[in-house]
Design a protein around this motif. Structure first.
Motif, mmCIF file in Angstrom:
data_model
loop_
_atom_site.group_PDB
_atom_site.id
_atom_site.type_symbol
_atom_site.label_atom_id
_atom_site.label_comp_id
_atom_site.label_asym_id
_atom_site.label_seq_id
_atom_site.Cartn_x
_atom_site.Cartn_y
_atom_site.Cartn_z
ATOM 1 N N ARG A 45 22.556 -12.181 -10.930
ATOM 2 C CA ARG A 45 23.307 -10.954 -10.659
ATOM 3 C C ARG A 45 23.855 -11.019 -9.238
ATOM 4 N N SER A 46 24.982 -11.661 -9.077
ATOM 5 C CA SER A 46 25.555 -11.811 -7.742
ATOM 6 C C SER A 46 26.194 -10.496 -7.284
ATOM 7 N N GLY A 47 26.388 -10.402 -5.993
ATOM 8 C CA GLY A 47 26.992 -9.205 -5.410
ATOM 9 C C GLY A 47 26.002 -8.476 -4.525
ATOM 10 N N ASP A 48 26.220 -7.189 -4.343
ATOM 11 C CA ASP A 48 25.346 -6.384 -3.493
ATOM 12 C C ASP A 48 23.923 -6.383 -4.035
ATOM 13 N N TYR A 49 22.956 -6.403 -3.113
ATOM 14 C CA TYR A 49 21.554 -6.336 -3.490
ATOM 15 C C TYR A 49 21.267 -4.953 -4.077
ATOM 16 N N ASN A 50 20.691 -4.928 -5.258
ATOM 17 C CA ASN A 50 20.419 -3.668 -5.946
ATOM 18 C C ASN A 50 18.914 -3.452 -6.017
ATOM 19 N N ILE A 51 18.429 -2.515 -5.241
ATOM 20 C CA ILE A 51 16.994 -2.252 -5.161
ATOM 21 C C ILE A 51 16.439 -1.716 -6.488
ATOM 22 N N ALA A 52 17.281 -1.119 -7.306
ATOM 23 C CA ALA A 52 16.843 -0.546 -8.582
ATOM 24 C C ALA A 52 16.408 -1.626 -9.581
ATOM 25 N N LEU A 53 16.891 -2.853 -9.398
ATOM 26 C CA LEU A 53 16.521 -3.935 -10.322
ATOM 27 C C LEU A 53 15.103 -4.434 -10.090
ATOM 28 N N THR A 54 14.567 -4.200 -8.905
ATOM 29 C CA THR A 54 13.204 -4.609 -8.581
ATOM 30 C C THR A 54 12.481 -3.418 -7.960
ATOM 31 N N PRO A 55 12.025 -2.475 -8.778
ATOM 32 C CA PRO A 55 11.430 -1.247 -8.246
ATOM 33 C C PRO A 55 10.138 -1.470 -7.460
ATOM 34 N N TYR A 56 9.508 -2.634 -7.608
ATOM 35 C CA TYR A 56 8.285 -2.942 -6.873
ATOM 36 C C TYR A 56 8.588 -3.518 -5.480
ATOM 37 N N ALA A 57 9.790 -3.972 -5.247
ATOM 38 C CA ALA A 57 10.144 -4.656 -3.999
ATOM 39 C C ALA A 57 10.071 -3.766 -2.754
ATOM 40 N N PRO A 58 10.498 -2.501 -2.796
ATOM 41 C CA PRO A 58 10.444 -1.695 -1.564
ATOM 42 C C PRO A 58 9.037 -1.580 -0.982
ATOM 43 N N GLU A 59 8.041 -1.463 -1.828
ATOM 44 C CA GLU A 59 6.676 -1.325 -1.309
ATOM 45 C C GLU A 59 6.223 -2.604 -0.603
ATOM 46 N N ILE A 60 6.606 -3.746 -1.138
ATOM 47 C CA ILE A 60 6.267 -5.023 -0.497
ATOM 48 C C ILE A 60 6.993 -5.139 0.840
ATOM 49 N N MET A 61 8.273 -4.806 0.851
ATOM 50 C CA MET A 61 9.049 -4.887 2.090
ATOM 51 C C MET A 61 8.540 -3.899 3.133
ATOM 52 N N ASN A 62 8.126 -2.704 2.710
ATOM 53 C CA ASN A 62 7.562 -1.737 3.648
ATOM 54 C C ASN A 62 6.252 -2.251 4.237
ATOM 55 N N ALA A 63 5.449 -2.928 3.419
ATOM 56 C CA ALA A 63 4.203 -3.510 3.925
ATOM 57 C C ALA A 63 4.495 -4.605 4.947
ATOM 58 N N ASP A 65 7.007 -4.683 6.923
ATOM 59 C CA ASP A 65 7.494 -4.019 8.136
ATOM 60 C C ASP A 65 6.394 -3.332 8.932
ATOM 61 N N ASP A 66 5.308 -2.979 8.275
ATOM 62 C CA ASP A 66 4.244 -2.191 8.915
ATOM 63 C C ASP A 66 3.506 -3.032 9.957
ATOM 64 N N PRO A 67 3.525 -2.623 11.235
ATOM 65 C CA PRO A 67 2.862 -3.425 12.269
ATOM 66 C C PRO A 67 1.341 -3.450 12.140
ATOM 67 N N PHE A 68 0.764 -2.536 11.380
ATOM 68 C CA PHE A 68 -0.684 -2.495 11.213
ATOM 69 C C PHE A 68 -1.170 -3.350 10.046
ATOM 70 N N VAL A 69 -0.250 -3.868 9.254
ATOM 71 C CA VAL A 69 -0.609 -4.736 8.128
ATOM 72 C C VAL A 69 -0.591 -6.177 8.625
ATOM 73 N N ARG A 70 -1.712 -6.862 8.439
ATOM 74 C CA ARG A 70 -1.823 -8.237 8.933
ATOM 75 C C ARG A 70 -1.530 -9.272 7.864
ATOM 76 N N GLN A 71 -1.697 -8.915 6.605
ATOM 77 C CA GLN A 71 -1.487 -9.869 5.518
ATOM 78 C C GLN A 71 -0.984 -9.122 4.304
ATOM 79 N N VAL A 72 0.004 -9.698 3.641
ATOM 80 C CA VAL A 72 0.542 -9.116 2.412
ATOM 81 C C VAL A 72 0.367 -10.153 1.308
ATOM 82 N N ASP A 73 -0.401 -9.790 0.291
ATOM 83 C CA ASP A 73 -0.602 -10.657 -0.872
ATOM 84 C C ASP A 73 0.174 -10.084 -2.040
ATOM 85 N N VAL A 74 0.888 -10.951 -2.740
ATOM 86 C CA VAL A 74 1.675 -10.513 -3.891
ATOM 87 C C VAL A 74 1.291 -11.372 -5.087
#
Length: 92
Positions: A45-63, A65-74
């Protein structure tokens, strides 16, 4: 005569001053929605990044960004956007 850095700063053009300004602080999610474009070489799906296609992605990206989070496991299946999430985080 001492070198006067003020004189050199005053000689900058407005466009040069604009380029040297710090970038606005945005979250990875905001940057992804506003700036990220996916090419046909890397995405079905080329073109603009569509956050609606991956509804789980914002939470991972927010983690990420969080300076208090030392490790993110997915734990996710293959080809579920993990590389794109990482690229968004590094790109912002």
């Amino acid at each position: 005569m001492a070198f006067d850095i003020t004189m050199n700063v005053l000689k900058l053009q407005p466009e040069e001053i604009r380029i040297l300004q710090p970038r606005p602080k945005r979250s990875t999610v905001e940057w992804s929605v506003e700036c990220r474009r996916l090419s046909a070489k890397v995405s079905a799906r080329s073109g603009d990044y569509n956050i609606a296609l991956t509804p789980y992605a914002p939470e991972i990206m927010n983690a990420l960004d969080d300076p208090f989070v030392r490790q993110v496991d997915v734990m996710a299946c293959s080809q579920s956007g993990k590389t794109t999430i990482g690229e968004n985080w590094m790109g912002r």
